[in-house]
Write a protein that holds these residues in place. Sequence first.
Motif, PDB file in Angstrom:
ATOM      1  N   LEU A 153       0.371  -1.497  -0.009  1.00 23.63           N
ATOM      2  CA  LEU A 153       0.265  -0.014   0.156  1.00 23.63           C
ATOM      3  C   LEU A 153       1.022   1.085   0.278  1.00 23.63           C
ATOM      4  N   LEU A 154       1.688   1.672   1.018  1.00 23.08           N
ATOM      5  CA  LEU A 154       2.943   2.632   0.520  1.00 23.08           C
ATOM      6  C   LEU A 154       3.900   2.498  -0.125  1.00 23.08           C
ATOM      7  N   THR A 155       4.033   1.267  -0.996  1.00 21.72           N
ATOM      8  CA  THR A 155       4.622   1.546  -2.229  1.00 21.72           C
ATOM      9  C   THR A 155       3.872   2.349  -3.610  1.00 21.72           C
ATOM     10  N   GLY A 157       0.912   4.187  -2.412  1.00 23.46           N
ATOM     11  CA  GLY A 157       1.064   5.263  -2.304  1.00 23.46           C
ATOM     12  C   GLY A 157       2.400   6.786  -2.236  1.00 23.46           C
ATOM     13  N   ALA A 158       3.439   5.850  -1.814  1.00 21.64           N
ATOM     14  CA  ALA A 158       5.278   6.541  -2.718  1.00 21.64           C
ATOM     15  C   ALA A 158       4.894   6.921  -4.018  1.00 21.64           C
ATOM     16  N   LEU A 160       2.629   7.255  -6.833  1.00 20.98           N
ATOM     17  CA  LEU A 160       1.728   7.993  -6.840  1.00 20.98           C
ATOM     18  C   LEU A 160       1.827   9.727  -6.887  1.00 20.98           C
ATOM     19  N   LEU A 161       2.323   9.348  -5.607  1.00 28.32           N
ATOM     20  CA  LEU A 161       2.977  11.459  -4.627  1.00 28.32           C
ATOM     21  C   LEU A 161       4.396  11.379  -5.861  1.00 28.32           C
TER      22      LEU A 161
END
Length: 577
Positions: A153-155, A157-158, A160-161
């Motif tokens: 999930l965090l990957t 998210g990152a 996308l950011l």
Amino acid sequence: MQLPVADNRRVRAFAGRLLRTHRRPLAVVVLLQALAAVAALALPWMLGGLVDAVAQGTTRRYVDTVALWLVGVVLVQSVVTRYAQRSAMLLGEEVFAGLRERFLLGVTHLPLSTVERAGTGDLLGRTTNDIDRVQWAVRFGVPRLLVTSTTILLTFGAALLAAPLVALAMLVGVPVLVLATRRYLKRSAPAYRANAAAYADLNGVLTESAEHAATVDALSLGAVRREQADAAVAEAWTWETVTLKLRMSVFFWTVLSFSLPVAAVVVWGGYLTGAGLTTIGAVTTVALYVIQVRGPLFELLMWVDEVQVATASLARIVGIELIAPDREPGTARPASEDVRAEEVRYAYREGEDVLHGIDLTLAPGERLAIVGPSGAGKSTFGRMLAGIHPPTGGRVTVGGVPLVDLPEDELRRHVALVTQEHHVFVGTVADNLRLARHDAAEADLVRALAAVDAAEWVAALPQGLHTEVGSGGLTLTPAQAQQLALARLVLLDPHTLVLDEATSLLDPRAARHLERSLSALLTGRTVVAIAHRLHTAHDADRVAVMEDGRIAEIGPHEALVAAGGEYAALWESWQQE
Ligand code: ADP
């Protein structure tokens, strides 16, 4: 009859409750893992920045500084990951320990009649295979699921950011992955079941042929058995091929779904860079993220598969809790030591009573022998009197309170059943005795052993009371094991004992010795002895003759002999022998 299996809804509710009780450690694990993941995500980000900086021209000093930062981030990541893994494993152990304790508590309080009816095999399967499968999933699966899903999930998210436009290309693998895994999960379960069944069949055929080789030879069955074996091998081969193809196919599509996004990010990123919509650095960052996320994604898929298997096992474990208890302890406590049976009936199978309304009042301190032909219901009635099974009609009371309304430990202080089973539990002699009274002092244990004439041999053991016995420890003789069981009863100190042929299986010398131990235990208690040898009946205060689930005659030995009924005939034929 089968023991119940929980449905999906109940298993989900159970798992949810289990996780909620561990909310706090769960939160710690997720938080630490998130930190570790963020540290891991900083690397591609910094590398991407470096690429852009180099593309635009920068100093060597800048590159060195970034490199130093990278080393620092890697160090931080390793340390945090260590603690995240540690707390995840601790959590897994804790959850599993709780599960096991709960399961054990449930199993040891199961109504005996249910277990006997279902057979112990099913229960044994659940306590071994099913627990093993769940254990694997809880210890490693739950922590790894937490770790991998947080990371994934965090990957995303990152990515996308870092570059939302470029990150879009990451999604091309998703439909392939979803389709492939859904297809696999749907087909694999029945295929693996068939595969396991084929192997069981093959095992059966081969073992039978090998074990009964002499018979096979004698009857010239060699060719037939070979044909059977060939057929079983062919069946196993077929299913092995089917499952192998399934694995190959899912593997192919998974790998493709993992590689596609890398290519897509590079191509799409190249186009975007050309169009001036993003930088090479941003594309580098996202490409590194895609590569980085493949490991956790693969692991996640593996655990989803494992967890599916474990869920089936969990359903069987949770199913144990669906068995209705056969008694509800009340608050009333016995006012006296009078044991009474009133209109007691019992049916192992509905509608087939083996006891037909038995009335019996025991005088405190008396000795009652129950005799009668095999199958008359003596043991069954004995179990009612000891409160092992609730009667299906009527009641057995002590001091006016039904036995089955008493909590188990209270019940055993009033009535206990003595049988020939004498299991030695793994542990020390003291552990074996304290099963009866967990807070018994060592002096009490010694006194109890002395009461059953066992103090001497226990004292002679290498570590006395603290000698390890049972499987893996010192092996006790059956007589010694029986003495431990009797000493436990001394500790429990019930005023009424039901004896079901307590000594008849032992060799005569041991039996004589044991009878001394036993009579010491019986002194001062009310005793119901289910006797298969009439001489024990002769010594009793009263004799009850059971026939077809009824008490046909009851009274003192002399009176019954004088009455010339059933007992008189039995007694006569016994004396003639
Ligand atoms: P006894 O002790 O006098 O030999 P039991 O109490 O063992 O008699 O058996 C009484 C009757 O109940 C018999 O018909 C026996 O077949 C039946 N019975 C005993 N145990 C079971 C059981 N676990 N399940 C079903 N029937 C049983």
